[in-house]
Design an enzyme around this catalytic site. Sequence first.
Site, PDB file in Angstrom:
ATOM      1  N   GLU A 175     150.046  74.093 -45.171  1.00 49.68           N
ATOM      2  CA  GLU A 175     151.114  74.921 -45.752  1.00 49.68           C
ATOM      3  C   GLU A 175     150.601  76.302 -46.177  1.00 49.68           C
ATOM      4  OE1 GLU A 175     153.092  73.432 -49.284  1.00 49.68           O
ATOM      5  OE2 GLU A 175     154.633  74.952 -49.154  1.00 49.68           O
ATOM      6  N   LYS A 217     153.675  73.592 -42.245  1.00 48.91           N
ATOM      7  CA  LYS A 217     154.762  73.828 -43.209  1.00 48.91           C
ATOM      8  C   LYS A 217     154.776  75.309 -43.581  1.00 48.91           C
ATOM      9  CE  LYS A 217     156.457  72.454 -47.768  1.00 48.91           C
ATOM     10  NZ  LYS A 217     156.777  71.318 -48.622  1.00 48.91           N
TER      11      LYS A 217
HETATM   12  P1  13P Z   1     160.284  74.472 -51.953  1.00 45.49           P
HETATM   13  O1  13P Z   1     161.075  73.927 -50.804  1.00 45.49           O
HETATM   14  O2  13P Z   1     160.992  74.386 -53.274  1.00 45.49           O
HETATM   15  O3  13P Z   1     159.693  75.824 -51.666  1.00 45.49           O
HETATM   16  O4  13P Z   1     159.058  73.495 -52.155  1.00 45.49           O
HETATM   17  C1  13P Z   1     158.347  73.104 -51.048  1.00 45.49           C
HETATM   18  C2  13P Z   1     156.943  72.968 -51.388  1.00 45.49           C
HETATM   19  O5  13P Z   1     156.365  71.935 -51.194  1.00 45.49           O
HETATM   20  C3  13P Z   1     156.245  74.141 -51.935  1.00 45.49           C
HETATM   21  O6  13P Z   1     154.885  73.892 -51.921  1.00 45.49           O
END
Ligand code: 13P
Length: 336
Positions: A175, A217
């Site tokens: 991510e 992600k």
């Molecule tokens: P959000 O969808 O609220 O951005 O959260 C996703 C997430 O895992 C952020 O690290």
Amino acid sequence: MSELHEIALKILSKGKGILAADESTSTMTKRLDSVNVISDENNRLLFRQTLFSSSSMKDCIGGVILYDETIRQTTSNGETIPELIHSNGSLTGIKVDTGAKILAGSKEEKVTEGLDGLRERLKDYYKLGARFTKWRGVYSISDKYPSKLSISANAHALARYAALVQESGMVPIIEPEVLMNGNHSAKDCLNITSEVIKKCYEELELNNVDLKGTILKPNMILPGENSNEKISNEEIAELTLDCLKNNVPSSVPGIAFLSGGQSEIEATTNLNQINIKNNTGFIMTYSYGRALQQSALKFWSKDINNINGTQEVFDHRAKMCTLAAQGKWSENLENL
Ligand code: 13P
């Protein structure tokens, strides 16, 4: 097909997505404070257990990302949280980074930590039932930033994390989040996100990570939240698809977007457009935190014992997101 590839597909296939319920205790406390609910261990468990036992779990939620506290909790029925998630046909994930800390050498930026002792912690999480993990790097856009240092340091950490996670038999979610804060243009977001993602894959390849057993992600390509730029959902989808097509290797099985501060409807509309136009070969789905939980949290806060009512609100959101993950959502379905 490798076991890790199978896990990734199980999480992402058939329009399913991921529920990111991995808020740290301090973030969860902010969320609960905002709706005037006391943030104690029991209330955090009650809200999360309510979501994880919802009927939409079976058809919509392929995986749930947990925080360390939650993966060790037991429900009022005596089953562990990973057992509850598994009983609904979904997989348990765990956030394994220890947060974004000030980056020495570029002190207005952050680097995500948590590599020390990670191999041992992963063994523990596997035993507790986790089959996938998450690590989030964050990048802000401004005139000077992100620096080459933050792009490189975060990519390096993400890749070393991913290699350790695969060694322990789990699927790493990669991510790299380029934040919405600021007044930058969508074009700036496209350029920076492209550079960030490209660097991540350079490091992942250097660390011999099997990309088929990973999930990306990313953020969507959006103008900064304080920018005056007006851009349609179709344009957002096109820019996002261009970015991913040009920078993500084709062996990656799927992409699960974060919502990043978009409203529930914005995040659903954009995901739907992305799937209508998807020409990339990647599965495109959701890994939403706020955009799946916001309405449910608000509803629950009015009466924390109204489990069925809260589940109905959550089920609706999860169904809408799952339709959007197939390009089958439309706004009039919101009011049915
Ligand atoms: P959000 O969808 O609220 O951005 O959260 C996703 C997430 O895992 C952020 O690290």
